[in-house]
Design an enzyme around this catalytic site. Structure first.
Site, mmCIF file in Angstrom:
data_model
loop_
_atom_site.group_PDB
_atom_site.id
_atom_site.type_symbol
_atom_site.label_atom_id
_atom_site.label_comp_id
_atom_site.label_asym_id
_atom_site.label_seq_id
_atom_site.Cartn_x
_atom_site.Cartn_y
_atom_site.Cartn_z
ATOM 1 N N LEU A 17 0.909 -1.032 -0.146
ATOM 2 C CA LEU A 17 -0.012 0.080 0.150
ATOM 3 C C LEU A 17 0.923 1.196 0.085
ATOM 4 C CD1 LEU A 17 -2.901 -1.333 2.615
ATOM 5 C CD2 LEU A 17 -2.689 -1.238 0.051
ATOM 6 N N VAL A 61 11.496 2.060 11.477
ATOM 7 C CA VAL A 61 10.768 2.903 12.356
ATOM 8 C C VAL A 61 10.667 2.355 13.771
ATOM 9 C CG1 VAL A 61 9.325 3.519 10.320
ATOM 10 C CG2 VAL A 61 8.422 1.425 11.866
ATOM 11 N N TYR A 168 -2.485 -7.189 16.864
ATOM 12 C CA TYR A 168 -2.534 -6.532 15.513
ATOM 13 C C TYR A 168 -3.875 -5.678 15.490
ATOM 14 C CZ TYR A 168 -2.775 -5.227 10.496
ATOM 15 O OH TYR A 168 -2.748 -4.809 9.101
ATOM 16 N N LYS A 172 -4.056 -1.606 15.489
ATOM 17 C CA LYS A 172 -4.815 -0.773 14.522
ATOM 18 C C LYS A 172 -5.763 0.092 14.973
ATOM 19 C CE LYS A 172 -1.998 -1.775 11.290
ATOM 20 N NZ LYS A 172 -1.348 -0.676 10.495
#
Ligand SMILES: NC(=O)c1ccc[n+]([C@@H]2O[C@H](COP(=O)([O-])OP(=O)(O)OC[C@H]3O[C@@H](n4cnc5c(N)ncnc54)[C@H](O)[C@@H]3O)[C@@H](O)[C@H]2O)c1
Length: 262
Positions: A17, A61, A168, A172
């Site tokens: 993405l 990151v 996860y 999110k």
């Protein structure tokens, strides 16, 4: 805000993405700084594929110094090209599915918990935090005095996480929950924040899914009856950048799908 002649920092820009968004923005006359932890040869190949409006910066990151170096690199590059920063898209993300307690009585590893939270939540905040310092100094654009746009990447798992998605889904959910307060914090600088919550999209991450999980999720799409493709994500990215009234919200991009148990 116009995409043309602005530079966008995209983490996870070497794949899926993030890469799809980079391609869309380049095609619209924008510039993209691709931040990714992939091997430099892989990142440079993506840079080459996208052309002279793209530049790869190696970045993990999880490491704040690595982000600082890459963001400074992107800022210096933007100053060299004369295309000021226009936004940041923290699309780097990871998923290590594991049940909190599985059928064998095993619990999720805390090492995995820290890793997924580190990349998806801390990494997102750290990249936006460090990029915002520079975005806030950009010359404001247009009658609204806009300086930039942050596009966060959440997931359907924020709302209806499946079996094995405790960690996860939590990350999110955190990303979805930060859209409004981040928009409130950055409004004074003319910076908007919008999160996209995609369901299943065909990318490197989703290619790692089991056939069973893929089949189960695919069946939940109302219409069209299939997973999304990166260009369908990136056209929303472009629209968010261009539409000044989109701010402080989460947009579900999921073909009407609601995830089932598994
Ligand atoms: N594909 C899907 O179905 C889907 C659905 C919902 C949300 N998402 C989210 O979309 C985002 C992009 O995922 P994708 O599907 O394109 O996956 P992908 O695996 O194709 O791309 C993710 C990129 O992030 C990079 N990355 C991972 N950890 C990193 C780190 N520590 N530092 C820097 N870069 C790092 C990877 O190297 C990779 O290039 C993720 O946040 C993911 O959670 C994906």
């Amino acid at each position: 805000m116009k995409v043309q002649n602005r530079t966008f920092i995209i983490s996870g820009g070497a794949s899926g993405l993030g890469k799809g968004s980079a391609l869309e923005l380049v095609q619209a006359g924008g510039y993209v700084a691709l931040l990714d932890r992939v091997d430099p040869e892989v990142g440079q190949a993506v840079e080459k594929e996208l052309g002279s409006s793209a530049k790869f910066f190696h970045c993990d990151v999880l490491d704040t110094e690595s982000i600082a170096k890459a963001v400074q690199g992107a800022v210096d590059w933007a100053s060299k090209t004369g295309k000021p920063l226009g936004g940041v898209i923290p699309a780097a993300g990871v998923n290590l599915p594991a049940a909190i307690l599985n059928s064998k009585g095993q619990t999720v590893s805390l090492e995995d918990v820290d890793f997924v939270i580190g990349v998806n939540v801390r990494g997102t905040i750290d990249l936006v935090r460090q990029s915002a310092v520079h975005l806030a100094k950009v010359e404001p654009e247009g009658p609204d005095g806009e300086r930039g746009v942050v596009i966060l990447v959440s997931s359907s798992s924020a709302y209806d996480g499946q079996y094995g998605q405790v960690v996860y889904g939590a990350t999110k959910g955190a990303v979805a929950s930060m859209a409004l307060p981040m928009a409130r914090d950055l409004a004074r600088y003319g910076i908007r924040v919008v999160a996209i919550a995609p369901n299943l999209f065909v990318t490197g991450m989703s290619s790692l899914m089991s056939e069973k999980a893929w089949k189960s999720i695919s069946q939940t799409f109302l219409f069209p009856n299939r997973a999304g493709n990166p260009p369908e994500f990136s056209m929303l990215v472009k629209h968010i950048i261009e539409n000044p009234m989109l701010n402080g919200t989460v947009i579900r991009l999921d073909g009407g799908s609601r995830l089932a148990k598994i």
